[in-house]
Design an enzyme around this catalytic site. Sequence first.
Site, PDB file in Angstrom:
ATOM      1  N   CYS A 116       0.814  -1.232   0.000  1.00  0.00           N
ATOM      2  CA  CYS A 116       0.000   0.000   0.000  1.00  0.00           C
ATOM      3  C   CYS A 116       0.840   1.272   0.000  1.00  0.00           C
ATOM      4  O   CYS A 116       0.299   2.364  -0.156  1.00  0.00           O
ATOM      5  CB  CYS A 116      -0.963   0.007   1.177  1.00  0.00           C
ATOM      6  SG  CYS A 116      -2.251  -1.220   1.007  1.00  0.00           S
ATOM      7  N   HIS A 256      -3.427   7.449   2.817  1.00  0.00           N
ATOM      8  CA  HIS A 256      -3.815   6.163   2.242  1.00  0.00           C
ATOM      9  C   HIS A 256      -5.186   5.772   2.801  1.00  0.00           C
ATOM     10  O   HIS A 256      -5.452   5.941   3.993  1.00  0.00           O
ATOM     11  CB  HIS A 256      -2.765   5.105   2.605  1.00  0.00           C
ATOM     12  CG  HIS A 256      -3.158   3.719   2.210  1.00  0.00           C
ATOM     13  ND1 HIS A 256      -3.568   3.413   0.930  1.00  0.00           N
ATOM     14  CD2 HIS A 256      -3.230   2.567   2.931  1.00  0.00           C
ATOM     15  CE1 HIS A 256      -3.870   2.126   0.883  1.00  0.00           C
ATOM     16  NE2 HIS A 256      -3.681   1.592   2.069  1.00  0.00           N
ATOM     17  N   ASN A 286     -10.235   0.244  -0.184  1.00  0.00           N
ATOM     18  CA  ASN A 286      -8.775   0.328  -0.238  1.00  0.00           C
ATOM     19  C   ASN A 286      -8.298  -0.188  -1.603  1.00  0.00           C
ATOM     20  O   ASN A 286      -8.349  -1.388  -1.864  1.00  0.00           O
ATOM     21  CB  ASN A 286      -8.176  -0.514   0.900  1.00  0.00           C
ATOM     22  CG  ASN A 286      -6.659  -0.455   0.939  1.00  0.00           C
ATOM     23  OD1 ASN A 286      -6.028   0.077   0.027  1.00  0.00           O
ATOM     24  ND2 ASN A 286      -6.086  -1.015   1.989  1.00  0.00           N
TER      25      ASN A 286
HETATM   26  O1  UT7 Z   1      -3.746  -0.943   3.522  1.00  0.00           O
HETATM   27  C1  UT7 Z   1      -2.894  -1.933   4.002  1.00  0.00           C
HETATM   28  C2  UT7 Z   1      -2.923  -2.015   5.455  1.00  0.00           C
HETATM   29  N1  UT7 Z   1      -4.163  -2.563   5.935  1.00  0.00           N
HETATM   30  C3  UT7 Z   1      -4.806  -1.940   6.895  1.00  0.00           C
HETATM   31  O2  UT7 Z   1      -4.427  -0.856   7.288  1.00  0.00           O
HETATM   32  C4  UT7 Z   1      -5.997  -2.627   7.493  1.00  0.00           C
HETATM   33  C5  UT7 Z   1      -5.922  -2.521   8.993  1.00  0.00           C
HETATM   34  N2  UT7 Z   1      -6.985  -3.260   9.675  1.00  0.00           N
HETATM   35  C6  UT7 Z   1      -8.257  -2.870   9.684  1.00  0.00           C
HETATM   36  O3  UT7 Z   1      -8.647  -1.940   9.017  1.00  0.00           O
HETATM   37  C7  UT7 Z   1      -9.198  -3.573  10.613  1.00  0.00           C
HETATM   38  O4  UT7 Z   1      -8.443  -4.392  11.479  1.00  0.00           O
HETATM   39  C8  UT7 Z   1     -10.276  -4.435   9.917  1.00  0.00           C
HETATM   40  C9  UT7 Z   1     -11.289  -3.536   9.219  1.00  0.00           C
HETATM   41  C10 UT7 Z   1      -9.636  -5.378   8.926  1.00  0.00           C
HETATM   42  C11 UT7 Z   1     -11.048  -5.246  10.960  1.00  0.00           C
HETATM   43  O5  UT7 Z   1     -11.591  -4.386  11.945  1.00  0.00           O
HETATM   44  P1  UT7 Z   1     -11.328  -4.663  13.502  1.00  0.00           P
HETATM   45  O6  UT7 Z   1     -12.067  -3.632  14.219  1.00  0.00           O
HETATM   46  O7  UT7 Z   1      -9.837  -4.717  13.711  1.00  0.00           O
HETATM   47  O8  UT7 Z   1     -11.999  -6.065  13.703  1.00  0.00           O
HETATM   48  P2  UT7 Z   1     -11.345  -7.412  14.249  1.00  0.00           P
HETATM   49  O9  UT7 Z   1     -10.536  -8.067  13.207  1.00  0.00           O
HETATM   50  O10 UT7 Z   1     -10.712  -7.122  15.574  1.00  0.00           O
HETATM   51  O11 UT7 Z   1     -12.658  -8.253  14.497  1.00  0.00           O
HETATM   52  C12 UT7 Z   1     -13.652  -7.865  15.453  1.00  0.00           C
HETATM   53  C13 UT7 Z   1     -14.842  -8.813  15.346  1.00  0.00           C
HETATM   54  C14 UT7 Z   1     -14.406 -10.280  15.343  1.00  0.00           C
HETATM   55  O12 UT7 Z   1     -15.407 -11.015  16.040  1.00  0.00           O
HETATM   56  P3  UT7 Z   1     -15.174 -11.432  17.577  1.00  0.00           P
HETATM   57  O13 UT7 Z   1     -13.911 -12.256  17.572  1.00  0.00           O
HETATM   58  O14 UT7 Z   1     -15.016 -10.146  18.322  1.00  0.00           O
HETATM   59  O15 UT7 Z   1     -16.406 -12.194  17.890  1.00  0.00           O
HETATM   60  C15 UT7 Z   1     -14.444 -10.656  13.895  1.00  0.00           C
HETATM   61  O16 UT7 Z   1     -14.668 -12.029  13.684  1.00  0.00           O
HETATM   62  O17 UT7 Z   1     -15.523  -8.609  14.109  1.00  0.00           O
HETATM   63  C16 UT7 Z   1     -15.607  -9.839  13.380  1.00  0.00           C
HETATM   64  N3  UT7 Z   1     -15.519  -9.542  11.943  1.00  0.00           N
HETATM   65  C17 UT7 Z   1     -16.581  -9.215  11.208  1.00  0.00           C
HETATM   66  N4  UT7 Z   1     -17.891  -9.090  11.504  1.00  0.00           N
HETATM   67  C18 UT7 Z   1     -18.720  -8.725  10.515  1.00  0.00           C
HETATM   68  C19 UT7 Z   1     -14.415  -9.510  11.174  1.00  0.00           C
HETATM   69  N5  UT7 Z   1     -14.742  -9.171   9.920  1.00  0.00           N
HETATM   70  C20 UT7 Z   1     -16.079  -8.981   9.909  1.00  0.00           C
HETATM   71  C21 UT7 Z   1     -17.002  -8.610   8.911  1.00  0.00           C
HETATM   72  N6  UT7 Z   1     -18.303  -8.493   9.249  1.00  0.00           N
HETATM   73  N7  UT7 Z   1     -16.633  -8.350   7.633  1.00  0.00           N
END
Ligand code: UT7
Length: 331
Positions: A116, A256, A286
């Site tokens: 990225c 970004h 993204n």
């Molecule tokens: O550009 C390159 C670099 N990339 C980035 O900068 C991305 C950085 N990361 C992020 O933007 C975020 O971490 C994400 C958007 C990918 C995920 O958001 P988060 O707030 O970090 O969620 P998480 O991975 O901590 O997951 C929280 C909960 C989990 O459930 P439990 O374990 O709390 O029950 C996940 O299973 O949300 C669940 N979850 C979803 N729920 C509904 C994960 N993906 C989804 C989804 N829909 N699509």
Amino acid sequence: MNKITAAITAVGKYVPDYVLTNKELETMVETNDEWITTRTGIKERRILKEEGAGTSYMAIKAAEDLIAKNNINPEEIDAVIVATATPDMLVAATAVYVATEIGATNAFAYDLQAACSSFLYGMSTVSSYIESGRYKKVLLIGADKMSSIIDYTDRATCIIFGDGAGAVLFEPNTEGLGFQDEHLRSDGVGREFLKIDAGGSILPPSEETIKNRKHYVHQEGRTVFKFAVSNMADVAEKVLVKNNLTKETVDWLVPHQANKRIIEATANRIGLDDEKVMMNIHRYGNTTSATLPLLLADYEKELKKGDNLIFAAFGGGFTWGAIYLTWAYTK
Ligand code: UT7
């Protein structure tokens, strides 16, 4: 003689027609519009559906948009660099094909890959070419067909990414406008958290890798998020301090577009109000190497000669950095 600086003098863009909405994603994986919107800020993204079309298809269209809008003679372009994490092919650089297709017959061309941060690093490289006096017109294109490496059964990644391309032309400037300073960083610890396991030289593609879906992007979102929030804000702040810039003298943050919350954290750290922060993540998601030039294309009409822009990016590898550039024209 005045020092030569590297200024952006033209911008172009292309996004595919197909709009993949949060609602449609709800029918593909277990997710919902509310979760995606609050956690990422994304409402929809574009997907390239044309049969047989790769990243070059979008890169060519973005370059042609720039050339047509600004009446550029492509034969005068000295170099074409395509920043991309999704080249058409592993061998035979996408940029070479793009240069030929747009009529840049006198240019040399190659691809640049830093996930990225590809476009940001590309800005650094291209600016050095111009500042050295060796080249006068360098086309930098950020383009990615992320849909080609995303697993649409993995809700942790498929909701984030989209396809698109943006192009900018760098030319010499003798008024002191254009590229001013940078702070670029990387840390190999990051490759465990955001990667494609198979298809490279460690794990060449095989039936096994396909079966285990190892040819798709895998991301530990939470870890990447933490690194992104602190590092993108850190480098942006460093560039401000080093150049005696304040929240009053910065006109735009060009961040970004990975997650609205990361963008807001960066803006907060340097004290910028919302109206100075470029944002189009709700429309495109993204697009990896294309986020920064797509922002410039979308905001071009609002930019004024002399505006102070701070670019900031964070990506796989890990790679990250910030660039300070002054805008060189008013449309
Ligand atoms: O550009 C390159 C670099 N990339 C980035 O900068 C991305 C950085 N990361 C992020 O933007 C975020 O971490 C994400 C958007 C990918 C995920 O958001 P988060 O707030 O970090 O969620 P998480 O991975 O901590 O997951 C929280 C909960 C989990 O459930 P439990 O374990 O709390 O029950 C996940 O299973 O949300 C669940 N979850 C979803 N729920 C509904 C994960 N993906 C989804 C989804 N829909 N699509």
